[in-house]
Design an enzyme around this catalytic site. Structure first.
Site, mmCIF file in Angstrom:
data_model
loop_
_atom_site.group_PDB
_atom_site.id
_atom_site.type_symbol
_atom_site.label_atom_id
_atom_site.label_comp_id
_atom_site.label_asym_id
_atom_site.label_seq_id
_atom_site.Cartn_x
_atom_site.Cartn_y
_atom_site.Cartn_z
ATOM 1 N N HIS A 122 -7.338 -0.922 1.871
ATOM 2 C CA HIS A 122 -7.474 -2.035 0.926
ATOM 3 C C HIS A 122 -8.928 -2.474 0.772
ATOM 4 O O HIS A 122 -9.296 -3.045 -0.246
ATOM 5 C CB HIS A 122 -6.594 -3.214 1.354
ATOM 6 C CG HIS A 122 -5.140 -3.011 1.032
ATOM 7 N ND1 HIS A 122 -4.325 -3.999 0.538
ATOM 8 C CD2 HIS A 122 -4.349 -1.911 1.119
ATOM 9 C CE1 HIS A 122 -3.100 -3.521 0.333
ATOM 10 N NE2 HIS A 122 -3.096 -2.256 0.697
ATOM 11 N N ASP A 123 -9.748 -2.211 1.777
ATOM 12 C CA ASP A 123 -11.184 -2.478 1.612
ATOM 13 C C ASP A 123 -11.781 -1.473 0.619
ATOM 14 O O ASP A 123 -12.424 -1.840 -0.350
ATOM 15 C CB ASP A 123 -11.891 -2.366 2.980
ATOM 16 C CG ASP A 123 -13.372 -2.737 2.876
ATOM 17 O OD1 ASP A 123 -13.721 -3.524 1.967
ATOM 18 O OD2 ASP A 123 -14.178 -2.245 3.690
ATOM 19 N N VAL A 173 -10.870 -1.539 -3.317
ATOM 20 C CA VAL A 173 -11.309 -2.685 -4.127
ATOM 21 C C VAL A 173 -12.822 -2.830 -3.970
ATOM 22 O O VAL A 173 -13.299 -3.202 -2.897
ATOM 23 C CB VAL A 173 -10.602 -3.982 -3.661
ATOM 24 C CG1 VAL A 173 -11.046 -5.162 -4.516
ATOM 25 C CG2 VAL A 173 -9.089 -3.813 -3.743
ATOM 26 N N GLY A 231 -15.032 -0.771 -3.380
ATOM 27 C CA GLY A 231 -15.650 0.145 -2.419
ATOM 28 C C GLY A 231 -15.556 -0.335 -0.987
ATOM 29 O O GLY A 231 -15.181 -1.487 -0.723
ATOM 30 N N PRO A 244 -2.574 0.216 -5.846
ATOM 31 C CA PRO A 244 -1.369 0.658 -6.558
ATOM 32 C C PRO A 244 -0.120 -0.044 -6.029
ATOM 33 O O PRO A 244 -0.059 -0.429 -4.860
ATOM 34 C CB PRO A 244 -1.319 2.164 -6.269
ATOM 35 C CG PRO A 244 -2.236 2.400 -5.120
ATOM 36 C CD PRO A 244 -3.186 1.258 -5.034
ATOM 37 N N ASP A 250 8.558 4.901 8.612
ATOM 38 C CA ASP A 250 8.948 6.261 9.014
ATOM 39 C C ASP A 250 10.122 6.164 9.974
ATOM 40 O O ASP A 250 9.950 5.760 11.129
ATOM 41 C CB ASP A 250 7.731 6.941 9.672
ATOM 42 C CG ASP A 250 8.055 8.305 10.265
ATOM 43 O OD1 ASP A 250 9.235 8.732 10.227
ATOM 44 O OD2 ASP A 250 7.122 8.952 10.778
ATOM 45 N N ASP A 261 2.128 11.438 12.633
ATOM 46 C CA ASP A 261 2.495 12.855 12.576
ATOM 47 C C ASP A 261 2.878 13.202 11.138
ATOM 48 O O ASP A 261 2.588 12.424 10.219
ATOM 49 C CB ASP A 261 3.659 13.136 13.561
ATOM 50 C CG ASP A 261 4.858 12.222 13.296
ATOM 51 O OD1 ASP A 261 4.924 11.615 12.205
ATOM 52 O OD2 ASP A 261 5.735 12.122 14.175
HETATM 53 C C1 HEM Z 1 -0.449 5.645 -2.688
HETATM 54 C C2 HEM Z 1 -0.383 4.380 -2.955
HETATM 55 C C3 HEM Z 1 0.066 3.358 -1.942
HETATM 56 C C4 HEM Z 1 0.985 2.384 -2.153
HETATM 57 C C5 HEM Z 1 1.733 2.116 -3.440
HETATM 58 C C6 HEM Z 1 1.137 1.670 -0.918
HETATM 59 C C7 HEM Z 1 1.957 0.583 -0.746
HETATM 60 C C8 HEM Z 1 2.218 -0.007 0.478
HETATM 61 C C9 HEM Z 1 3.103 -1.113 0.665
HETATM 62 C C10 HEM Z 1 3.850 -1.846 -0.435
HETATM 63 C C11 HEM Z 1 3.161 -1.366 2.003
HETATM 64 C C12 HEM Z 1 4.026 -2.401 2.714
HETATM 65 C C13 HEM Z 1 3.555 -3.810 2.480
HETATM 66 C C14 HEM Z 1 4.587 -4.778 3.020
HETATM 67 O O1 HEM Z 1 5.675 -4.845 2.468
HETATM 68 O O2 HEM Z 1 4.306 -5.420 4.047
HETATM 69 C C15 HEM Z 1 2.305 -0.423 2.646
HETATM 70 C C16 HEM Z 1 2.110 -0.346 4.003
HETATM 71 C C17 HEM Z 1 1.221 0.496 4.600
HETATM 72 N N1 HEM Z 1 0.350 1.352 3.956
HETATM 73 FE FE1 HEM Z 1 0.377 1.823 1.989
HETATM 74 N N2 HEM Z 1 0.322 2.227 0.022
HETATM 75 C C18 HEM Z 1 -0.362 3.257 -0.569
HETATM 76 C C19 HEM Z 1 -1.331 4.042 0.023
HETATM 77 C C20 HEM Z 1 -1.735 3.921 1.333
HETATM 78 C C21 HEM Z 1 -2.858 4.581 1.901
HETATM 79 C C22 HEM Z 1 -3.841 5.454 1.124
HETATM 80 C C23 HEM Z 1 -2.890 4.263 3.213
HETATM 81 C C24 HEM Z 1 -3.866 4.705 4.267
HETATM 82 C C25 HEM Z 1 -4.447 5.877 4.275
HETATM 83 C C26 HEM Z 1 -1.767 3.390 3.466
HETATM 84 C C27 HEM Z 1 -1.408 2.897 4.689
HETATM 85 C C28 HEM Z 1 -0.390 1.991 4.903
HETATM 86 C C29 HEM Z 1 0.037 1.568 6.217
HETATM 87 C C30 HEM Z 1 -0.481 2.084 7.548
HETATM 88 C C31 HEM Z 1 1.031 0.615 6.013
HETATM 89 C C32 HEM Z 1 1.775 -0.179 7.095
HETATM 90 C C33 HEM Z 1 0.999 -1.456 7.368
HETATM 91 C C34 HEM Z 1 1.551 -2.319 8.489
HETATM 92 O O3 HEM Z 1 2.460 -1.916 9.199
HETATM 93 O O4 HEM Z 1 1.003 -3.421 8.645
HETATM 94 N N3 HEM Z 1 -1.115 3.180 2.297
HETATM 95 N N4 HEM Z 1 1.724 0.379 1.701
#
Ligand code: HEM
Length: 352
Positions: free
Chosen positions: A74-75, A78, A80, A170, A252, A260
């Site tokens: 998220h850093d 947005v 950069g 996104p 997961d 993994d």
């Molecule tokens: C491809 C587009 C992506 C979308 C639409 C997306 C969306 C989301 C959403 C909606 C959540 C859960 C938020 C919540 O309900 O609390 C989430 C969690 C997460 N996302 Fe993504 N994400 C994307 C890409 C990424 C990328 C690129 C990364 C890192 C390389 C990432 C890492 C994570 C991680 C680790 C979590 C879990 C966070 C936690 O447990 O606190 N995501 N993401």
């Protein structure tokens, strides 16, 4: 020259060719202003300080790895990788909708690591670099790959507004076309999209993030996304029985806290939470990457590292741009925008 010497020369030659070509293949040249050795003389203890602190926090709670990885994403997306997401304030990036579910503890961990780094090398290391290192070490601590990071990012003087955050992060309801409209603006490819989405092999989500797959948005009636596996859907309905349920579940189902390739196995089995996940398997443009990563963890790890290196260098500030913040939540007092910030920077929040 004896046989042994000839063998030695041949082996040395083969090793050197291998070493150089391996380096060329695996480590792209850093963007202008970043380098692999940036703090080697100015703050040689940096990487060991970050690693030790990550070990300390993640030994207590491994789930924090996910919070730190997402914070770095998220850093970078947005404005950069400039630490802008770390700034606090009533109109900061942190209060924009996609950032409300970032973990408070992730911010605390970064602030505390920053305090340790400042104690060792004052005014040298940016918050943006500390966040990139913390995300890297978190992935590794959770079982994922280790990779070297180009460093030298500097911190922003301000943050983006809400609409920029909304346009840059996104939504989980997006399909591949929607996702690529964001990713391609950052020169990230379909392959990067699939590899980076593999970050969803750890962590959790709120019901609201995948409710579009369970309930009708106007009536609130159950309305199941037919692309969901039935047993998995039943489990989600138990966790999120109504469209106003406040609950979380793991991203997961197979190995929630291990970095993994099981996320891709989940995709093959239609057992992932977001539309933005499942679309990677449904869409013919991305399906083969998913199948490849599901069948070969090494190829996922290799691509994840390359894609993280790309993401981690998006629109970085370097050299005389930006600043090295003293505290990650607030620009330095000398900076012209300091007066618009009013964070309660207490000394207690920077201990440990
Ligand atoms: C491809 C587009 C992506 C979308 C639409 C997306 C969306 C989301 C959403 C909606 C959540 C859960 C938020 C919540 O309900 O609390 C989430 C969690 C997460 N996302 Fe993504 N994400 C994307 C890409 C990424 C990328 C690129 C990364 C890192 C390389 C990432 C890492 C994570 C991680 C680790 C979590 C879990 C966070 C936690 O447990 O606190 N995501 N993401």
């Amino acid at each position: 020259m004896g046989k042994c010497s000839i063998a030695f020369f041949i082996l040395t030659f083969v090793y050197m060719v291998g070493a150089f070509s391996a380096r060329d293949l695996s480590l792209p040249t850093p963007v202008n202003g970043l380098s692999w050795t940036f703090y080697n003389t100015s703050c040689p203890s940096l990487e060991s300080i970050v690693r030790k602190r990550i070990d300390f926090y993640l030994n207590q709670d491994i789930t924090q790895a996910a919070g730190l990885l997402r914070l770095h994403f998220h850093d970078c997306f947005v404005q950069g990788c400039d630490g802008s997401v770390l700034l606090s304030g009533t109109s900061s990036e942190r209060v924009a909708a996609p950032n409300l579910s970032l973990r408070k503890m992730a911010f605390t961990i970064i602030n505390n690591i920053k305090a340790r780094v400042e104690a060792a090398c004052s005014g040298i290391v940016s918050c943006a670099d500390i966040l990139a290192l913390a995300a890297r070490d978190s992935v590794n601590k959770a079982g994922g790959p280790f990779y070297r990071l180009p460093l030298g990012r500097r911190d922003s003087l301000g943050f983006a507004n809400k609409s920029t955050v909304n346009d840059s992060i996104p939504a989980p309801t997006f399909n591949v076309t929607g996702l690529m409209s964001v990713f391609s603006r950052k020169n990230l490819t379909l392959r990067d999209l699939v590899a980076l989405s593999g970050g969803h092999t750890i962590g959790r989500a709120n019901c609201s993030s995948f409710d579009n797959r369970l309930h009708n948005s106007t009536t609130g009636e159950n309305e199941e996304d037919p692309t969901l596996d039935q047993t998995f859907a039943n489990h989600l309905f138990l966790t999120c029985p109504t469209n106003t349920s406040v609950n979380t579940t793991n991203l997961d189902i197979r190995s929630p806290n291990v970095f993994d390739n099981k996320y891709y196995v989940n995709l093959l089995n239609r057992q992932t939470l977001f539309t933005s996940d499942q679309t990677l398997y449904s869409d013919s443009r991305t399906r083969d990457f998913v199948i490849g990563f599901a069948g070969n963890q090494t190829s996922f790890f290799e691509q994840f590292v390359l894609s993280m290196l790309k993401m981690g260098q998006l629109s970085v500030l370097t050299r005389s741009q930006g600043e090295i913040r003293k505290h990650c939540e607030v620009p330095n007092p000398t900076s012209s925008v300091f007066s618009i910030f009013n964070p309660q920077v207490s000394s207690s929040s920077y201990s440990t």
